[in-house]
Motif scaffolding. Structure first.
Motif, PDB file in Angstrom:
ATOM      1  N   LEU A   3      -5.070  12.857  -3.718  1.00  0.00           N
ATOM      2  CA  LEU A   3      -5.102  12.152  -5.000  1.00  0.00           C
ATOM      3  C   LEU A   3      -3.966  11.120  -5.084  1.00  0.00           C
ATOM      4  O   LEU A   3      -4.159  10.019  -5.615  1.00  0.00           O
ATOM      5  CB  LEU A   3      -4.996  13.149  -6.154  1.00  0.00           C
ATOM      6  N   LEU A   4      -2.817  11.464  -4.523  1.00  0.00           N
ATOM      7  CA  LEU A   4      -1.702  10.507  -4.500  1.00  0.00           C
ATOM      8  C   LEU A   4      -2.031   9.296  -3.621  1.00  0.00           C
ATOM      9  O   LEU A   4      -1.677   8.161  -3.951  1.00  0.00           O
ATOM     10  CB  LEU A   4      -0.430  11.191  -3.996  1.00  0.00           C
ATOM     11  N   VAL A   5      -2.705   9.527  -2.520  1.00  0.00           N
ATOM     12  CA  VAL A   5      -3.096   8.427  -1.631  1.00  0.00           C
ATOM     13  C   VAL A   5      -4.112   7.520  -2.330  1.00  0.00           C
ATOM     14  O   VAL A   5      -4.011   6.288  -2.260  1.00  0.00           O
ATOM     15  CB  VAL A   5      -3.662   8.980  -0.303  1.00  0.00           C
ATOM     16  N   VAL A   6      -5.065   8.096  -3.017  1.00  0.00           N
ATOM     17  CA  VAL A   6      -6.060   7.302  -3.752  1.00  0.00           C
ATOM     18  C   VAL A   6      -5.380   6.498  -4.850  1.00  0.00           C
ATOM     19  O   VAL A   6      -5.660   5.308  -5.038  1.00  0.00           O
ATOM     20  CB  VAL A   6      -7.165   8.213  -4.326  1.00  0.00           C
ATOM     21  N   CYS A   9      -3.519   3.602  -3.334  1.00  0.00           N
ATOM     22  CA  CYS A   9      -4.443   2.546  -2.910  1.00  0.00           C
ATOM     23  C   CYS A   9      -4.953   1.738  -4.100  1.00  0.00           C
ATOM     24  O   CYS A   9      -5.061   0.506  -4.029  1.00  0.00           O
ATOM     25  CB  CYS A   9      -5.610   3.156  -2.138  1.00  0.00           C
ATOM     26  N   VAL A  10      -5.245   2.405  -5.198  1.00  0.00           N
ATOM     27  CA  VAL A  10      -5.703   1.706  -6.400  1.00  0.00           C
ATOM     28  C   VAL A  10      -4.593   0.809  -6.942  1.00  0.00           C
ATOM     29  O   VAL A  10      -4.830  -0.341  -7.320  1.00  0.00           O
ATOM     30  CB  VAL A  10      -6.190   2.714  -7.469  1.00  0.00           C
ATOM     31  N   ALA A  11      -3.360   1.320  -6.949  1.00  0.00           N
ATOM     32  CA  ALA A  11      -2.233   0.515  -7.436  1.00  0.00           C
ATOM     33  C   ALA A  11      -2.014  -0.704  -6.540  1.00  0.00           C
ATOM     34  O   ALA A  11      -1.742  -1.807  -7.029  1.00  0.00           O
ATOM     35  CB  ALA A  11      -0.973   1.368  -7.493  1.00  0.00           C
ATOM     36  N   PHE A  17      -4.805  -7.913  -6.495  1.00  0.00           N
ATOM     37  CA  PHE A  17      -5.741  -8.639  -7.358  1.00  0.00           C
ATOM     38  C   PHE A  17      -4.993  -9.497  -8.367  1.00  0.00           C
ATOM     39  O   PHE A  17      -5.359 -10.662  -8.596  1.00  0.00           O
ATOM     40  CB  PHE A  17      -6.660  -7.658  -8.080  1.00  0.00           C
ATOM     41  N   ILE A  18      -3.931  -8.990  -8.968  1.00  0.00           N
ATOM     42  CA  ILE A  18      -3.160  -9.763  -9.945  1.00  0.00           C
ATOM     43  C   ILE A  18      -2.510 -10.966  -9.278  1.00  0.00           C
ATOM     44  O   ILE A  18      -2.527 -12.082  -9.813  1.00  0.00           O
ATOM     45  CB  ILE A  18      -2.122  -8.875 -10.639  1.00  0.00           C
ATOM     46  N   VAL A  19      -1.946 -10.769  -8.094  1.00  0.00           N
ATOM     47  CA  VAL A  19      -1.331 -11.897  -7.378  1.00  0.00           C
ATOM     48  C   VAL A  19      -2.379 -12.938  -7.018  1.00  0.00           C
ATOM     49  O   VAL A  19      -2.174 -14.141  -7.198  1.00  0.00           O
ATOM     50  CB  VAL A  19      -0.590 -11.388  -6.124  1.00  0.00           C
TER      51      VAL A  19
END
Length: 47
Positions: A3-6, A9-11, A17-19
């Motif tokens: 769950l931490l890896v997912v 990855c989302v972060a 995407f923001i950049v």
């Protein structure tokens, strides 16, 4: 643990995407080609 890896990855995806969004969401291509208006030669003679 997975769950931490997912979440990491989302972060990372959100950051990239923001950049990307801020790099390419600026001016339109036709606004880059604008030139400033030519200076008026009469203004130099008045000074």
């Amino acid at each position: 643990m997975w769950l931490l890896v997912v979440e990491a990855c989302v972060a990372l995806f959100v950051l990239v995407f923001i950049v990307w969004w801020t790099m390419f969401a600026g001016r339109k291509p036709d606004q880059h080609a604008r030139k400033p208006p030519p200076a008026n030669e009469d203004d130099d003679r008045k000074a």
